[in-house]
Enzyme design. Sequence first.
Site: not given
Length: 249
Positions: A9, A11, A95, A97, A167, A173, A213
């Site tokens: 991904n 992003k 996702h 985010e 996730e 991250g 991660s």
Amino acid sequence: MRLPVIAGNWKMHKTASEAAAFVDALRPTAERALNREIIIAAAFPALASAVRAADGTNIRISAQNLHWESQGAYTGEVSAGMLTAIGCTHVIIGHSERRQYFGETDGTVHLRTLAALESGLTPIVCVGETLDQREAGHTETVLREQFTAGVGQLETVQFEQLILAYEPVWAIGTGRTATPEIAEASHKLLRSLAVGRFGASAAAAVRILYGGSVKPSNFGELLTCENIDGGLVGGASLDPDSFAALVRT
Ligand code: 13P
């Protein structure tokens, strides 16, 4: 037997030409990785060039979002049909985010998932708890709610087309990967929710990816877990060498 999936991904990274260069660099590794499904989720402007670069390879190109309507007055949005028209095969949905910054809810996850399936795109539907939710002991409740409201209303034949991704938000991250034990517990829960709603056969077939991660150094151990069927990788998918190492894991 569930074919493991390695999905990058990207992003909001990589232009069209950077995407094409990456796919060219990945090609030799991908050609040898017949026991892996390889997916790259590029930003909208890079999708067409990534699809062209991946033509004739076993690399599939995914979008990172889509709108549930097929067309209309939705400034800034992209429909499933627009994605299939340029050769996308997958789309990430829900996702964290998007949930955190763009108001994504389980309800819109459901609508987007339906729209993807109706156009023949494979949805990669993301779920996962925040750190606060985990520390409050709410992980199971959160995953149950996200599963039930996001994909639980699908027909079994529709559920069989999708990929799930667990996730944990606290692992994204942060360099703080979930331990294999923590990840496996959540994956096992998700598969048991799938058994309850869609039956043993659909649940046994669905791939559940871990994201948060993931790196070449920790991916092997995660992949040995019974219910972890691959990775959805952010940072470590941006460099072709590191992504190739994940594909080879
Ligand atoms: P990182 O691998 O950078 O933690 O990101 C994970 C992710 O959000 C993939 O969708």
